[in-house]
Structures are given as C-alpha cells and as structure tokens.
Scaffold this motif. Structure first.
Motif, short mmCIF file in Angstrom:
data_model
loop_
_atom_site.label_atom_id
_atom_site.label_comp_id
_atom_site.label_asym_id
_atom_site.label_seq_id
_atom_site.Cartn_x
_atom_site.Cartn_y
_atom_site.Cartn_z
N GLY A 147 0.78 -1.23 0.00
CA GLY A 147 0.00 0.00 0.00
C GLY A 147 0.81 1.28 0.00
N ARG A 148 2.11 1.20 -0.13
CA ARG A 148 2.95 2.41 -0.09
C ARG A 148 2.76 3.26 -1.36
NH1 ARG A 148 5.64 3.94 4.71
NH2 ARG A 148 6.11 2.05 5.89
N ARG A 149 2.72 4.59 -1.14
CA ARG A 149 2.61 5.54 -2.25
C ARG A 149 3.79 6.51 -2.28
NH1 ARG A 149 -2.81 4.74 -0.85
NH2 ARG A 149 -4.20 4.41 -2.68
N SER A 150 4.63 6.45 -1.26
CA SER A 150 5.75 7.39 -1.19
C SER A 150 6.99 6.68 -0.64
CB SER A 150 5.40 8.59 -0.30
OG SER A 150 5.09 8.15 1.02
N SER A 151 8.12 7.29 -0.90
CA SER A 151 9.39 6.73 -0.43
C SER A 151 9.46 6.83 1.10
CB SER A 151 10.55 7.49 -1.06
OG SER A 151 10.49 7.41 -2.48
N PHE A 152 10.24 5.95 1.70
CA PHE A 152 10.36 5.96 3.16
C PHE A 152 11.70 5.34 3.58
CE2 PHE A 152 8.55 1.89 2.08
CZ PHE A 152 9.10 0.99 2.97
N SER A 153 12.07 5.63 4.82
CA SER A 153 13.28 5.05 5.42
C SER A 153 12.89 4.35 6.71
CB SER A 153 14.32 6.14 5.71
OG SER A 153 14.77 6.75 4.51
N LYS A 154 13.64 3.33 7.04
CA LYS A 154 13.34 2.57 8.25
C LYS A 154 14.64 2.10 8.91
CE LYS A 154 10.52 -1.24 10.00
NZ LYS A 154 9.55 -2.32 9.65
N GLU A 155 14.74 2.34 10.21
CA GLU A 155 15.89 1.83 10.97
C GLU A 155 15.59 0.41 11.44
OE1 GLU A 155 16.97 4.33 14.19
OE2 GLU A 155 17.89 5.87 12.92
N VAL A 156 16.55 -0.47 11.23
CA VAL A 156 16.36 -1.87 11.59
C VAL A 156 17.58 -2.36 12.37
CG1 VAL A 156 16.00 -4.21 10.73
CG2 VAL A 156 14.99 -2.26 9.52
N LYS A 157 17.32 -3.08 13.44
CA LYS A 157 18.40 -3.69 14.21
C LYS A 157 18.77 -5.03 13.60
CE LYS A 157 19.50 -5.33 18.90
NZ LYS A 157 20.69 -4.50 19.12
N VAL A 158 20.04 -5.19 13.27
CA VAL A 158 20.50 -6.45 12.68
C VAL A 158 20.54 -7.52 13.77
CG1 VAL A 158 22.39 -7.61 11.49
CG2 VAL A 158 21.86 -5.22 10.96
N LYS A 159 19.94 -8.65 13.48
CA LYS A 159 19.88 -9.74 14.46
C LYS A 159 20.78 -10.89 14.02
CE LYS A 159 15.17 -8.65 15.96
NZ LYS A 159 13.79 -9.16 16.12
N ILE A 160 21.53 -11.40 15.00
CA ILE A 160 22.47 -12.49 14.75
C ILE A 160 21.93 -13.76 15.40
CG2 ILE A 160 24.86 -13.26 14.96
CD1 ILE A 160 24.47 -10.71 13.33
#
Length: 220
Positions: free
Chosen positions: A185-198
C-alpha cells in the motif's frame, strides 16, 4: 627438691588468687573473640580478564560464584557486595577446554578476610580462535505498493557489517537473520531503521548494529 617445694608453697594464697583470675579472664575473653567473628555468604560475579585478542570464550560459563567469607564483624559488615567479584586471568590461555581452580587470590577482598568456601571452586573455560568476516546486509521486500506505484530502488546503509566470533560458527552460518521490509500500500518513499539480528549467540557485530533501509517509491 626442698627449694622447689618452698618456691611452690611460698605465697601460695596469692598464687591461687592469680590462677583463679587468669581462668576467669580466659573464659571471659574466649567468647568475646568468638562473638567478634562473622561469616557471610555472597554470590559474586565472575569476571574473565585479559582474554587474548585472537581468542573468544564459548559455551556456558558460571556467571556467579557462591563465596562464604569470615572475618571480624567490623570488616565483614563494611564490605560492599557491589565492589566484590571473582576474577580469572586468562592471559596466555590457549585454544581448547580447560578447568581452572579458584582460590583466595581470585577474590578482591581485604587480606584480613578468610575464604571459608567457594562454590563452584573449579570452572570450565572453553576458548576458541576468533575470526572476523565482512558480510553484506540485504533487505527482502514483501508486499506490493499501492496501485499505480512501484519500487524504484532499495538501499541499505551501511551495506556491510563486520561480524566477529568463533571460527567454526563464522564458517557455518547463516550469519544474520533476514531483514524483511513490507511495502504493501505504499505511495511514497520511506526510510526505516532496523536492528541487525544475529542467530548465533557467540557472534557479535563490530560497530553499530543498526542499519537504515531506504525504499524509493515512484508513480508508474
């Protein structure tokens, strides 16, 4: 013999009085010393120090050691448990499993305090060779943007991270969990912070474990 007898009987009354008071004094002092001694139990954290730079400790290691200390009440009561610990110096340790025996020298307690017991007294430390590897960070896109839109690009910053851990685990993999980004459903650009999981507990990320996913959405 006569001189010894005379010496023994001379001032006999005073000698008996002195002996009586000496016995009374002995009975008086003994319980005081006993009352002034205190024993207390502590669960002290175990600190592993001076691990060689090219080695890492793996497996389960005791995190606390149960210690019973004995000493004068004034000293024992003044001990701050938060400032006490059991430390083990691993400088010069070699690869492999080894048992270490703990004693008074492993405790940072005043010299006038006695160690009554330590449990466990023997601990097993397994040390393996350390390895580092640079790994690409990838984002998996799921879902579909709104009608009339599409995903133009996906970028990850930083694009690579450095993992450190036992050589056997670095070579085994997988080294990180998938990063999934839903664009439904996205209509615009976006950024997201994600924690890398090991997934492997003996691996760690050198540096920041947060990456930024930039998703560019455009109209068709």
């Amino acid at each position: 013999m006569v001189n010894f007898r005379n010496l023994l009987l001379n001032n006999l009354f005073l000698k008996l009085i002195s002996l009586f008071f000496a016995i009374i004094l002995w009975f008086y002092i003994t319980p005081v010393v006993s009352r002034d001694t205190l024993e207390m139990n502590y669960a002290l954290p175990l600190q592993l120090k001076n691990i060689p730079d090219d080695m890492i400790v793996t497996g389960k290691v005791e995190d606390h050691i149960n210690v019973r200390l004995k000493g004068r009440q004034s000293i024992i009561r003044d001990l701050d448990p938060d400032e006490l610990n059991v430390s083990l110096n691993l400088s010069g340790a070699r690869e492999g499993a080894r048992y270490y025996t703990l004693d008074h020298d492993n405790l940072n307690v005043p010299g006038k305090v006695d160690v009554v017991s330590m449990n466990p007294r023997k601990i097993k430390i397994d040390i393996v060779r350390l390895m580092r590897k640079e790994v690409d960070v990838k984002a998996n896109i799921s879902g579909k943007p709104a009608s009339g839109y599409r995903i133009k690009s996906v970028s990850v910053s930083p694009a690579k991270i450095i993992l450190e851990g036992p050589e056997s685990e670095i070579k085994k993999g997988p080294l990180m969990e998938d990063i999934n980004i839903n664009v439904s459903g996205r209509r615009s650009s976006f950024s997201k912070e994600v924690k890398v999981k090991i997934p492997l507990r003996n691996l760690r990320i050198l540096g920041n474990d947060i990456v930024i996913i930039d998703v560019e959405v455009e109209r068709i």
